[in-house]
Design a protein around this motif. Structure first.
Motif, PDB file in Angstrom:
ATOM      1  N   PRO A  60      45.961  37.472  48.892  1.00 55.51           N
ATOM      2  CA  PRO A  60      45.942  36.455  49.550  1.00 55.51           C
ATOM      3  C   PRO A  60      46.222  36.514  51.037  1.00 55.51           C
ATOM      4  O   PRO A  60      46.147  35.695  51.819  1.00 55.51           O
ATOM      5  N   THR A  61      47.098  37.595  51.419  1.00 50.29           N
ATOM      6  CA  THR A  61      47.308  37.880  52.690  1.00 50.29           C
ATOM      7  C   THR A  61      47.187  39.123  53.199  1.00 50.29           C
ATOM      8  O   THR A  61      46.919  40.146  52.244  1.00 50.29           O
ATOM      9  N   GLU A  62      46.881  39.438  54.278  1.00 43.00           N
ATOM     10  CA  GLU A  62      46.849  40.885  54.931  1.00 43.00           C
ATOM     11  C   GLU A  62      47.729  41.836  54.716  1.00 43.00           C
ATOM     12  O   GLU A  62      47.619  42.977  54.281  1.00 43.00           O
ATOM     13  N   VAL A  63      49.217  41.385  54.833  1.00 45.02           N
ATOM     14  CA  VAL A  63      50.184  42.160  54.270  1.00 45.02           C
ATOM     15  C   VAL A  63      50.058  42.654  52.934  1.00 45.02           C
ATOM     16  O   VAL A  63      50.302  43.975  52.716  1.00 45.02           O
ATOM     17  N   LEU A  64      49.851  41.649  51.920  1.00 42.87           N
ATOM     18  CA  LEU A  64      49.654  42.367  50.599  1.00 42.87           C
ATOM     19  C   LEU A  64      48.658  43.089  50.518  1.00 42.87           C
ATOM     20  O   LEU A  64      48.623  44.140  49.627  1.00 42.87           O
ATOM     21  N   ALA A  65      47.154  42.721  50.960  1.00 43.12           N
ATOM     22  CA  ALA A  65      46.308  43.684  50.934  1.00 43.12           C
ATOM     23  C   ALA A  65      46.475  45.129  51.351  1.00 43.12           C
ATOM     24  O   ALA A  65      46.018  46.236  50.789  1.00 43.12           O
ATOM     25  N   LEU A 102      34.176  44.845  38.328  1.00 41.94           N
ATOM     26  CA  LEU A 102      35.362  44.382  38.094  1.00 41.94           C
ATOM     27  C   LEU A 102      35.992  43.369  39.470  1.00 41.94           C
ATOM     28  O   LEU A 102      35.981  43.982  40.453  1.00 41.94           O
ATOM     29  N   VAL A 103      36.474  42.307  39.114  1.00 44.51           N
ATOM     30  CA  VAL A 103      37.109  41.531  40.173  1.00 44.51           C
ATOM     31  C   VAL A 103      38.569  41.337  39.690  1.00 44.51           C
ATOM     32  O   VAL A 103      39.046  40.891  38.596  1.00 44.51           O
ATOM     33  N   VAL A 104      39.544  41.738  40.471  1.00 47.92           N
ATOM     34  CA  VAL A 104      40.823  41.803  40.469  1.00 47.92           C
ATOM     35  C   VAL A 104      41.466  40.552  41.337  1.00 47.92           C
ATOM     36  O   VAL A 104      41.342  40.761  42.554  1.00 47.92           O
ATOM     37  N   VAL A 105      42.053  39.553  40.917  1.00 45.14           N
ATOM     38  CA  VAL A 105      42.779  38.678  41.895  1.00 45.14           C
ATOM     39  C   VAL A 105      44.036  38.634  41.804  1.00 45.14           C
ATOM     40  O   VAL A 105      44.756  38.385  40.881  1.00 45.14           O
ATOM     41  N   ASP A 106      44.929  38.771  42.688  1.00 47.88           N
ATOM     42  CA  ASP A 106      46.239  39.045  42.919  1.00 47.88           C
ATOM     43  C   ASP A 106      46.918  37.733  43.505  1.00 47.88           C
ATOM     44  O   ASP A 106      46.391  36.934  44.298  1.00 47.88           O
ATOM     45  N   LEU A 142      33.434  35.458  45.211  1.00 44.70           N
ATOM     46  CA  LEU A 142      33.471  36.934  44.992  1.00 44.70           C
ATOM     47  C   LEU A 142      32.476  37.288  43.514  1.00 44.70           C
ATOM     48  O   LEU A 142      31.913  38.338  43.674  1.00 44.70           O
ATOM     49  N   ARG A 143      32.900  36.520  42.800  1.00 43.95           N
ATOM     50  CA  ARG A 143      32.159  36.805  41.288  1.00 43.95           C
ATOM     51  C   ARG A 143      30.667  36.748  41.672  1.00 43.95           C
ATOM     52  O   ARG A 143      29.901  37.547  40.826  1.00 43.95           O
ATOM     53  N   ASP A 144      30.061  35.930  42.250  1.00 43.33           N
ATOM     54  CA  ASP A 144      28.836  35.557  42.575  1.00 43.33           C
ATOM     55  C   ASP A 144      28.183  36.904  43.196  1.00 43.33           C
ATOM     56  O   ASP A 144      26.761  36.913  43.330  1.00 43.33           O
ATOM     57  N   VAL A 174      43.038  38.548  36.285  1.00 48.25           N
ATOM     58  CA  VAL A 174      43.999  37.660  37.446  1.00 48.25           C
ATOM     59  C   VAL A 174      45.421  38.023  37.234  1.00 48.25           C
ATOM     60  O   VAL A 174      45.890  38.374  35.992  1.00 48.25           O
ATOM     61  N   MET A 175      46.158  38.400  38.245  1.00 48.30           N
ATOM     62  CA  MET A 175      47.410  38.628  38.312  1.00 48.30           C
ATOM     63  C   MET A 175      48.225  37.714  38.940  1.00 48.30           C
ATOM     64  O   MET A 175      47.917  37.173  39.867  1.00 48.30           O
ATOM     65  N   THR A 176      49.376  37.515  38.355  1.00 50.80           N
ATOM     66  CA  THR A 176      50.278  36.853  38.916  1.00 50.80           C
ATOM     67  C   THR A 176      51.747  37.438  38.574  1.00 50.80           C
ATOM     68  O   THR A 176      52.117  37.946  37.774  1.00 50.80           O
ATOM     69  N   ALA A 177      52.585  37.374  39.678  1.00 48.46           N
ATOM     70  CA  ALA A 177      53.972  37.927  39.777  1.00 48.46           C
ATOM     71  C   ALA A 177      55.134  36.974  39.262  1.00 48.46           C
ATOM     72  O   ALA A 177      56.249  37.172  39.071  1.00 48.46           O
ATOM     73  N   THR A 178      54.607  35.665  39.308  1.00 46.77           N
ATOM     74  CA  THR A 178      55.494  34.646  38.703  1.00 46.77           C
ATOM     75  C   THR A 178      55.245  34.283  37.318  1.00 46.77           C
ATOM     76  O   THR A 178      54.489  33.981  36.755  1.00 46.77           O
ATOM     77  N   PRO A 179      56.523  34.624  36.366  1.00 41.56           N
ATOM     78  CA  PRO A 179      56.556  34.522  35.384  1.00 41.56           C
ATOM     79  C   PRO A 179      56.203  33.142  34.958  1.00 41.56           C
ATOM     80  O   PRO A 179      56.554  32.185  35.486  1.00 41.56           O
TER      81      PRO A 179
END
Length: 743
Positions: free
Chosen positions: A324-329, A403-407, A420-422, A432-437
């Motif tokens: 979602p952000t450049e810092v994270l990418a 493969l598409v990985v969405v963080d 992106l899938r298209d 799909v990944m999330t760090a929020t439990p």
């Protein structure tokens, strides 16, 4: 012949004058809007209640008996005032005061019972309601219409200017007498299976109840219907995915994945191995994987996702990671290249013969840089592409996206993910990944179209994080806080100082202000409280900003000589890169930042964090921020500083007492309620989750999920279930489907 009255009928065609007030005050325009305007509570006219149950400034709703009434001249102005004295069930007196007494003298006759509503004040030590609304409840009183409340239960609605609760009930009675429901949203066999009443009866019991048991049966029916509608959308999406064709992506022996595993300097945890096996099994099928990977902060999701990407590359395809952000990418690009080592330099001097290349694509790159990356993605040796929204631009083309990985899925809309899938020739696998439990109920409601994998176990050697609440109004405590930061730096470590905003009005600040304001108000309104509103007379102190705090810390004696820098989302990309690189290399001792470091930033040497104005953040966000420290083998300390310790203490103390993210997520859900957790504003007049309570209704959601899967499996287009198809169309428009995706 008049047109039938349905949910879609405009209310003005049915009830006339009240419709205009309801539209103006509550945005209630159709019959369906009115039916979905649910009572907040119910009062039994046979039990008056007690005025002593309320505190000053509370919004009161009480049945009481008129004792006397007095009209007198106003001293300060022309005109007169009327004051009625009432007594509650225990003979406690209070008054209703009207500075325009027209009609009140005749209505509020001694001996009459009234339902009075208003804000509780005090005059000469006596409780009073100034200019309240009221309804006369005695059957012999002119215009009382007590027979409207057949069982003596009075539904109390959110206050609507110009309309009493009696007026609303009369309007609803008129509507329900003429309503044509049509096909029920819950099919007959499911109502029978679940012991539910039909739709018309549910609305009758909700708005015109005879007993509280009737109310509960109505709520149970409507909760189930809401769950069924949401789960049907998710079941249809699952069916759509299962109907797509994908290319199996498996890693051969002796390939890139095997080489990566051989060079790993640590062993995967049992949880990582289990989740990796689930992902590998999904990717080996000819239908696209659709899996959610959630995990505790620092549980090792990235290495699991990387192994999946390497399997895709091994099979001759490419993998894309959307951040979602450049810092994270940028952080992902750095950490993945570091983990791969020579395996990330395929075709380059010194690179591994088995290797691939990792490309980074962000919006701030120069045109020449982008052109080089785009060419390498299309024709060159790039197997893994990491990027921000720039990845979904039209000019981005893949040779074979497997493969598409969405963080951090919640930062994206469905249209961005699908864009992106298209770009794949055939449906790619999706992780799909999330760090929020995520609590089980939310996972079923928001990610119910996905299989879910969970990482709870932390890697071996990870040290615990100690957390303390610091009253920042106490100067000695804050001095000790900065001394503690200095001690960590003296041991060779680094620290974060987190601020809720940058300092001046910026888009980044605007984005978080609503969340922070909600956190400030959190817990102020008890669920279901009658007409309760958050307190507006007490303003929170101004939030600390990065610029202000940076200047302060550079003058702080305890931090003298330390290298202190700042970072936030409004910095130019090259400056952000330089600051993060300096911090990661140890050239910066203390980083003053906004929540831009909330996810993905991995500096193992950072062992201390101070979160200023911690009460302005949500529980899950505090847990995520805290996860930035203690990522090495030296442990960590997190200090939650608050100037509002009395109101925030309980919530912050819960964060301090545990590092169990799943437990905190459940607590967050109970405090924030569904709307905040699911993160969407209402779209027009259509409802989202009105009746369903995710914390309490997990079992019901699971029942609805099974039932919806059965219905969609039998009839994907719901042709035999027109009532359910109508409910899906009416209550979940495209924007709300996207809201479910963002979760």
């Amino acid at each position: 012949m008049a047109d039938p009255i349905t949910r879609e009928t405009r209310l003005s065609k049915v009830v006339g004058a009240p419709a205009k007030k309801l539209a103006t005050e509550r945005d209630i325009v159709t019959v369906g809007d009115l039916l979905d305007f649910h009572p907040r509570r119910y009062i039994d006219v046979e039990t008056s209640g007690r005025i002593t149950d309320f505190a000053l400034d509370d919004h009161v709703a009480i049945v009481a008996t008129v004792v006397s009434g007095t009209t007198s001249r106003n001293r300060a102005s022309r005109g007169s005032r009327f004051e009625a004295t009432l007594v509650d069930a225990e003979d406690n007196e209070f008054s209703l005061v009207f500075f325009r007494p027209y009609g009140h003298e005749q209505a509020l006759q001694p001996g009459r019972r009234v339902l009075a509503r208003g804000k509780l004040g005090e005059f000469r030590r006596r409780p009073q309601l100034a200019h309240p609304t009221y309804t006369v409840l005695d059957a012999d009183a002119e215009g009382s219409d007590l027979d409207v409340y057949a069982g003596g239960l009075v539904p109390i609605y959110k206050a609507t200017k110009g309309i009493t609760d009696m007026g609303l009930t009369k309007t609803l009675k008129l509507v329900l007498e003429q309503l044509e429901v049509g096909a029920d949203a819950v099919p007959d066999h499911l109502r029978e299976r679940r012991g539910l009443i039909d739709e018309r009866e549910a609305y009758r019991r909700l708005h015109l109840p005879r007993t509280l048991a009737e109310v509960e049966s109505a709520k149970q029916r409507l909760r189930y219907e809401e769950a069924l509608v949401v789960q049907t959308v998710l079941a249809q999406r699952r069916a759509k995915y299962l109907a797509e064709q994908a290319v199996p992506r498996t890693a051969p022996k002796g390939g890139l994945l095997e080489a990566f595993d051989a060079q790993l300097p640590f062993q995967l945890t049992a949880g990582q191995r289990e989740v990796a096996d689930e992902i590998a099994a999904d990717m080996a099928r000819d239908v696209p994987m659709h899996r959610l990977l959630q995990g505790e902060v620092g549980s090792g999701k990235t290495v699991v996702a990387l192994r999946a990407m390497l399997a895709a590359v091994d099979s001759g395809a490419q993998a894309a990671l959307l951040a979602p952000t450049e810092v994270l990418a940028q952080q992902h690009a750095r950490s993945i290249r570091a983990m791969l080592g020579p395996l990330a330099e395929g075709g380059m001097l010194g690179g591994s013969a088995q290797g691939t290349q990792v490309a980074l694509l962000t919006g701030s790159m120069t045109r020449r840089q982008k052109e080089k990356v785009l060419l390498d993605i299309t024709t060159g040796p790039v197997g893994i592409v990491i990027g921000t929204h720039a990845l979904i631009q039209d000019e981005v083309m893949f040779a074979d996206l497997g493969l598409v990985v969405v963080d951090e899925q919640h930062r994206f809309g469905v249209e961005q993910r699908d864009a992106l899938r298209d770009k794949a020739v055939r449906a790619p696998h999706l992780l799909v990944m999330t760090a929020t439990p995520i609590p089980r109920s939310i996972a079923m409601t928001v990610f119910g179209d996905m299989e879910t994998s969970t990482l709870r176990e932390l890697p071996r050697g990870r040290q615990p994080i100690e957390t303390f609440v610091v009253p920042s109004t106490n100067e000695r405590w804050m001095q000790r806080t900065w001394q503690r930061v200095a001690e960590e730096v003296a041991r060779g470590h680094q620290a974060y100082v987190i601020c809720p905003r940058i300092g001046e009005e910026t888009p980044e600040d605007d984005q978080v202000l609503a969340e922070l304001e909600r956190a400030w108000r959190e817990g102020a309104v008890e669920d279901g409280a009658d007409d309760a509103e958050p307190p507006h007379d007490e303003e929170p102190p101004p939030m600390r900003g990065v610029h202000e705090v940076l200047a302060q810390l550079r003058e702080e004696p305890a931090l003298a000589g330390l290298r202190i820098e700042s970072m936030h989302g409004q910095l130019p990309t090259d400056e952000k890169d330089a600051v993060m690189a300096a911090f990661a290399s140890g050239a910066v001792d203390v980083l003053v930042a906004t929540t831009v470091v909330e996810v993905g930033v991995d500096v193992p040497n950072a062992t201390a964090m101070v979160i200023l104005d911690a009460d302005r953040f949500g529980i899950s966000q505090l847990h995520q921020l805290r996860g930035r420290v203690g990522r090495g083998d030296a442990g960590g300390v997190c200090l939650l500083a608050t100037r509002n310790e009395e109101a925030a203490l309980n919530r912050l103390q819960k964060v301090a007492e545990t590092t169990d993210g799943f437990g905190l997520a459940d607590l967050d859900l109970s405090l924030r309620r569904e709307g905040d957790v699911l993160g969407a504003q209402q779209s027009g007049r259509r409802s989202q989750l009105r009746m369903l309570r995710l914390k309490q209704d997990a079992d019901l959601i699971e029942q609805a999920r099974g039932d919806a899967g059965e219905l969609v499996g039998d009839d994907p287009e719901l042709l035999r279930y027109p009532g359910l198809e109508r409910a899906v169309t009416e209550r979940l428009d495209e924007q709300q489907v996207a809201f479910l995706e963002r979760g």
